[in-house]
Design a protein around this motif. Structure first.
Motif, PDB file in Angstrom:
ATOM      1  N   PRO A  15      42.628   0.664 -38.804  1.00 58.18           N
ATOM      2  CA  PRO A  15      42.794   1.982 -39.894  1.00 58.18           C
ATOM      3  C   PRO A  15      42.340   1.231 -41.237  1.00 58.18           C
ATOM      4  O   PRO A  15      41.574   1.920 -41.844  1.00 58.18           O
ATOM      5  CB  PRO A  15      44.183   2.186 -39.894  1.00 58.18           C
ATOM      6  N   ILE A  16      42.673  -0.022 -41.560  1.00 55.96           N
ATOM      7  CA  ILE A  16      42.214  -0.488 -42.815  1.00 55.96           C
ATOM      8  C   ILE A  16      40.770  -0.616 -42.947  1.00 55.96           C
ATOM      9  O   ILE A  16      40.317  -0.247 -44.096  1.00 55.96           O
ATOM     10  CB  ILE A  16      43.050  -1.758 -42.878  1.00 55.96           C
ATOM     11  N   ALA A  17      40.259  -1.133 -41.742  1.00 54.45           N
ATOM     12  CA  ALA A  17      38.769  -1.572 -41.964  1.00 54.45           C
ATOM     13  C   ALA A  17      37.992  -0.120 -41.950  1.00 54.45           C
ATOM     14  O   ALA A  17      36.810  -0.194 -42.742  1.00 54.45           O
ATOM     15  CB  ALA A  17      38.082  -2.285 -40.669  1.00 54.45           C
ATOM     16  N   VAL A  18      38.128   0.705 -41.162  1.00 49.43           N
ATOM     17  CA  VAL A  18      37.544   1.971 -41.133  1.00 49.43           C
ATOM     18  C   VAL A  18      37.588   2.756 -42.811  1.00 49.43           C
ATOM     19  O   VAL A  18      36.802   3.377 -43.288  1.00 49.43           O
ATOM     20  CB  VAL A  18      38.006   2.883 -40.078  1.00 49.43           C
ATOM     21  N   GLY A  19      38.978   2.763 -42.980  1.00 51.94           N
ATOM     22  CA  GLY A  19      39.320   3.276 -44.218  1.00 51.94           C
ATOM     23  C   GLY A  19      38.581   2.633 -45.624  1.00 51.94           C
ATOM     24  O   GLY A  19      37.833   3.263 -46.235  1.00 51.94           O
ATOM     25  N   GLN A  20      38.500   1.441 -45.404  1.00 56.75           N
ATOM     26  CA  GLN A  20      37.514   0.610 -46.613  1.00 56.75           C
ATOM     27  C   GLN A  20      36.159   1.213 -46.454  1.00 56.75           C
ATOM     28  O   GLN A  20      35.539   1.314 -47.464  1.00 56.75           O
ATOM     29  CB  GLN A  20      37.774  -0.788 -46.502  1.00 56.75           C
ATOM     30  N   GLY A  24      39.203  16.551 -64.889  1.00 51.03           N
ATOM     31  CA  GLY A  24      38.142  16.369 -63.902  1.00 51.03           C
ATOM     32  C   GLY A  24      38.254  17.093 -62.797  1.00 51.03           C
ATOM     33  O   GLY A  24      39.107  18.109 -62.684  1.00 51.03           O
ATOM     34  N   LEU A  25      37.535  16.765 -61.703  1.00 53.53           N
ATOM     35  CA  LEU A  25      37.413  17.450 -60.467  1.00 53.53           C
ATOM     36  C   LEU A  25      37.592  16.571 -59.388  1.00 53.53           C
ATOM     37  O   LEU A  25      36.571  15.628 -59.089  1.00 53.53           O
ATOM     38  CB  LEU A  25      36.373  18.492 -60.343  1.00 53.53           C
ATOM     39  N   MET A  26      38.602  16.550 -58.403  1.00 53.00           N
ATOM     40  CA  MET A  26      38.546  15.662 -57.243  1.00 53.00           C
ATOM     41  C   MET A  26      38.267  16.587 -56.047  1.00 53.00           C
ATOM     42  O   MET A  26      38.867  17.547 -55.960  1.00 53.00           O
ATOM     43  CB  MET A  26      40.150  15.141 -57.029  1.00 53.00           C
ATOM     44  N   PRO A  27      37.146  16.423 -55.365  1.00 46.88           N
ATOM     45  CA  PRO A  27      36.705  17.482 -54.131  1.00 46.88           C
ATOM     46  C   PRO A  27      37.749  17.329 -53.013  1.00 46.88           C
ATOM     47  O   PRO A  27      38.400  16.319 -52.989  1.00 46.88           O
ATOM     48  CB  PRO A  27      35.375  16.824 -53.828  1.00 46.88           C
ATOM     49  N   ALA A  28      37.614  18.505 -52.555  1.00 50.13           N
ATOM     50  CA  ALA A  28      38.230  18.817 -51.518  1.00 50.13           C
ATOM     51  C   ALA A  28      37.741  17.954 -49.992  1.00 50.13           C
ATOM     52  O   ALA A  28      36.615  18.044 -49.893  1.00 50.13           O
ATOM     53  CB  ALA A  28      38.727  20.256 -51.002  1.00 50.13           C
ATOM     54  N   PHE A  29      38.646  17.391 -49.204  1.00 48.00           N
ATOM     55  CA  PHE A  29      37.872  16.612 -48.128  1.00 48.00           C
ATOM     56  C   PHE A  29      38.374  17.443 -46.754  1.00 48.00           C
ATOM     57  O   PHE A  29      38.072  16.958 -45.604  1.00 48.00           O
ATOM     58  CB  PHE A  29      38.290  15.243 -47.902  1.00 48.00           C
ATOM     59  N   ASP A  72      41.476  14.816 -39.492  1.00 51.99           N
ATOM     60  CA  ASP A  72      42.622  13.971 -39.589  1.00 51.99           C
ATOM     61  C   ASP A  72      42.480  12.692 -39.769  1.00 51.99           C
ATOM     62  O   ASP A  72      43.334  11.951 -40.473  1.00 51.99           O
ATOM     63  CB  ASP A  72      43.702  14.585 -38.744  1.00 51.99           C
ATOM     64  N   GLU A  73      41.830  11.958 -38.727  1.00 56.71           N
ATOM     65  CA  GLU A  73      41.645  10.589 -38.496  1.00 56.71           C
ATOM     66  C   GLU A  73      41.195   9.956 -39.816  1.00 56.71           C
ATOM     67  O   GLU A  73      41.824   9.023 -40.359  1.00 56.71           O
ATOM     68  CB  GLU A  73      40.989  10.069 -37.348  1.00 56.71           C
ATOM     69  N   GLN A  74      40.225  10.370 -40.132  1.00 54.93           N
ATOM     70  CA  GLN A  74      39.387  10.101 -41.302  1.00 54.93           C
ATOM     71  C   GLN A  74      40.144   9.974 -42.505  1.00 54.93           C
ATOM     72  O   GLN A  74      40.245   8.942 -43.440  1.00 54.93           O
ATOM     73  CB  GLN A  74      38.026  10.666 -41.497  1.00 54.93           C
ATOM     74  N   ILE A  75      41.167  10.926 -42.741  1.00 54.99           N
ATOM     75  CA  ILE A  75      41.723  11.331 -43.862  1.00 54.99           C
ATOM     76  C   ILE A  75      42.882  10.075 -44.052  1.00 54.99           C
ATOM     77  O   ILE A  75      43.258   9.406 -44.945  1.00 54.99           O
ATOM     78  CB  ILE A  75      42.336  12.569 -44.133  1.00 54.99           C
ATOM     79  N   SER A  76      43.452  10.043 -42.743  1.00 60.93           N
ATOM     80  CA  SER A  76      44.692   9.026 -42.615  1.00 60.93           C
ATOM     81  C   SER A  76      44.305   7.704 -42.861  1.00 60.93           C
ATOM     82  O   SER A  76      45.089   6.955 -43.432  1.00 60.93           O
ATOM     83  CB  SER A  76      45.362   9.137 -41.223  1.00 60.93           C
TER      84      SER A  76
END
Lengths: 488, 223
Positions: free
Chosen positions: B99-104, B163-168, B178-182
């Motif tokens: 998860p850390i590598a993909v998240g990075q 500012g504005l943080m876009p919705a993912f 869900d996987e990408q967000i986590s």
């Protein structure tokens, strides 16, 4: 077997030269004029693009002059405007002279030349109004590419006809390169355009084709013709044969085999199959073989003794081009070493290499050939020697400044991108290298000065050719050259 | 046009005629087999040099030919109309995901543009992610921000932002799973000195289901 035993007596007679030169005079002088005008255009655009890298707001308010359109405009004007027009002029002249055959119908060649330049203009307007295809050196929209293809057919056919009517039994190395380039270009052009502009192949094939095409416009068309010009003008000017000439065939065939895949090395580290990248890097290293052979031919001829006929612009530019070819070849090897491209890959070093190939080698060689060709076709000496001197020194200074600034900018940029601790923000990175880009902009300005001198000189020479009176016997202008001897 | 010292420069003389160039070089090629006076090292050097280059480059290519054999095999299969990638691709392509590598990687592709490589944002424009309670604190609040986005004035670590943080989530253009967000949240919660717990795929799915009827972005008041 003595190759000249079957040839007619005194084949170098004045009437023959005059006949050949008269048969190609109009189209070649037109190509030379168009080339020089495009060169000035391309350098102005290149200067604007380099100013925008330092001052992003410069001309950014109009969509037509934003950086994303100026850069492909400059590139296409340089390659298809200057490069191809100059290459056609050199190719036609060298072919006709070395085949000792006059061109049959110069009017048809001229039609091809006019349509080629209309095609380039259409393409540049297409890019300007936002129809760019987005592929490197294929930015021109499809309709412009179609015009270019048809006009190339006309021009190429008229060169092929010269070869079919040749009266000379031998085929010199310049003709090998010229003939090969004549047939390589339509091959590269049709594959690239069919795969990416008219059709659309998918996935990694797209990136691979685009890189292969962009590299081969240089490696399989402009470079061989520039090499042919150097191979021709060194013995022609210096009055000695090419040193180690029997190796030239090895140089030609190894160049033909490996030059085409060298572009794939630009994909090193990108998501294409490993063997594609390895093929590119391997080919780049195999290019050491033609580099050594051609370097031996060029340097051996240049250093072989005192030159006949004194100094002159053609010889100076040709020597610069020959040395730039060797330096560019060595620079590619240096930037292919993994420990180095970790820093320089995808930075301004790539642009520096483009300028090295396109400008320092190809353009300088073409300019040298043009300085030799034009007085012979116009049957008048160049109108101004001062303009020639200005052109030479500003070109040398401009090329060195542009290439050196871009290499330094690329090294600074690559180093900063890889050092997150010291340069956390993107703005920090660009601030770090922007000083060098000021140098590049000044380099373009230096080039521009010389190119304006070049254009003015060409316009005056063409005026003389048209209205300066026809010279029936150019012997006082160009004395009979001495007999060429084989070096012992 | 009178002669002057500049004249040679403006009309360079030829050192050889075209016919001589052809004949002399033709003769050089024709005579190359004949033994010459004196021994030339050039043929020996060239033979050694070309052989060495082919040898070294071949070794390099064999070692770096990744995908060539497989690619050729697959290429022949893909041309085959009976080829079905679901059935015929090898099963061992599924590997465990870090998860850390993909998240990075996700962070480097998208988030880095505003929040920067060092997670410090740009003061006054984009809030930092390092040492911030919104990131390391309540899991559900953080998941919520990512799914629905966040806009309007808010204060982070004493600095005011607007500012504005876009919705993912599905209402934004990214529409991450869900996987990408986590993965990306797990990554930012342990990077730059942050030491908060992992966010699981299941937790993201729960929050997504619980807030499915929200159609607008969050504001500071919703937090």
């Amino acid at each position: 077997m003595d190759p000249d035993s079957s040839l007619p007596q005194s084949p170098d007679s004045r009437p023959e030269w005059a006949e050949i030169d008269a048969s190609i005079k109009v189209p070649v002088l037109f190509f030379v004029y168009a080339a020089a005008a495009w060169l000035v255009t391309a350098t102005v655009l290149g200067f604007i693009a380099s100013v925008q890298l330092v001052q992003p707001a410069f001309l950014a308010d109009c969509a037509w002059t934003t950086h994303g359109r100026i850069v492909p405009l400059a590139r296409n004007a340089l390659i298809y405007g200057w490069g191809f027009n100059a290459a056609f002029a050199v190719l036609i002249w060298i072919s006709a002279r070395l085949c000792r055959a006059p061109a049959p119908q110069w009017g048809i060649t001229l039609v091809g030349a006019l349509f080629w330049n209309i095609g380039v203009k259409l393409g540049l307007i297409g890019i300007m109004i936002g129809q760019s295809t987005g592929h490197f050196l294929m930015e021109m929209p499809g309709y412009a590419a179609a015009v270019l293809f048809v006009s190339y057919g006309i021009i190429g056919a008229s060169v092929a006809i010269i070869y079919s009517r040749r009266r000379e039994g031998n085929l010199f190395v310049s003709q090998w390169y010229g003939l090969a380039a004549l047939f390589w270009f339509p091959w590269v052009f049709t594959i690239g355009q069919a795969a990416l502009v008219f059709g659309s192949i998918r996935g990694t094939g797209q990136a691979i084709t685009a890189v292969w095409y962009g590299h081969n416009i240089y490696a399989l068309f402009l470079a061989p013709i520039a090499l042919g010009a150097i191979y021709y003008l060194l013995p022609k000017r210096l009055g000695r044969p090419i040193a180690g000439y029997n190796w030239a065939a090895l140089g030609f065939w190894s160049f033909a085999l490996f030059a085409t895949f060298g572009g794939l090395a630009y994909l090193a580290g990108s998501p294409v199959p490993g063997w594609v990248q390895a093929l590119g890097v391997s080919s780049n290293f195999m290019m050491l073989v033609p580099l050594v052979v051609i370097g031996y031919n060029f340097l051996g001829t240049m250093l072989g003794g005192t030159p006949a006929g004194g100094s002159g612009p053609a010889l100076r530019f040709i020597k610069f081009g020959a040395i730039a070819f060797l330096v560019a070849g060595l620079m590619i090897k240096v930037f292919s070493v993994p420990q180095i491209y970790v820093t320089t890959q995808l930075t301004f070093v790539n642009e520096a290499m483009n300028q090295m190939h396109w400008y320092a080698f190809v353009s300088m060689s073409f300019i040298g050939a043009i300085y030799f060709i034009v007085p012979r076709l116009a049957t008048h000496a160049w109108p101004s020697g001062a303009l020639i001197t200005a052109h030479f020194w500003s070109s040398v200074a401009g090329v060195v400044i542009v290439v050196a600034s871009l290499v330094l900018a690329g090294i600074a940029q690559g180093g900063a991108i890889n050092d997150v601790e010291a340069y956390p923000l993107f703005a920090d990175i660009s601030a770090h290298y922007s000083g060098y880009l000021v140098g590049a902009a000044l380099g373009f300005l230096t080039l521009l000065v010389g190119q304006l001198a070049f254009l003015v000189n060409i316009l005056m020479a063409i005026y003389q050719a048209c209205f300066g009176g026809r010279v029936t016997d150019p012997t006082p202008l160009f004395p009979q050259p001495p007999v060429l001897e084989v070096n012992s | 046009m009178s002669d002057n010292s500049n004249n040679d420069f403006r009309r360079e003389a030829s050192g050889a005629s075209d016919h001589d160039i052809q004949v002399v070089h033709g003769r050089m090629l024709a005579n190359q087999e004949e033994p010459k006076e004196g021994y030339s090292l050039m043929p020996l050097f060239m033979l050694g040099f070309v052989s060495t280059m082919i040898f070294l480059v071949a070794i390099y290519f064999i070692h770096n030919r990744a995908g060539l054999s497989e690619g050729l095999g697959l290429a022949t299969q893909i041309q085959d109309k009976r080829f079905n990638p679901d059935k015929h691709m090898p099963d061992d392509t599924v590997v465990a995901i870090d998860p850390i590598a993909v998240g990075q990687r996700l962070y480097a592709q998208v988030c880095v543009a505003c929040h920067q490589v060092n997670g410090m944002g740009i003061p006054g424009a984009f809030p930092p992610l390092a040492a911030v309670d919104y990131v390391t604190g309540d899991e559900d609040r953080l998941i919520n921000i990512l799914i629905h986005g966040l806009q309007g004035p808010m204060e982070v670590n004493g600095v005011q932002y607007n500012g504005l943080m876009p919705a993912f989530g599905p209402s934004g253009t990214y529409n991450w799973s869900d996987e990408q967000i986590s993965y990306v949240l797990t990554y930012i919660r342990q990077e730059w000195g942050n030491e908060a717990s992992e966010i699981t795929v299941e937790r993201v799915a729960e929050v997504r289901a619980a807030t499915a009827d929200r159609t607008t972005m969050l504001t500071a008041a919703d937090l």
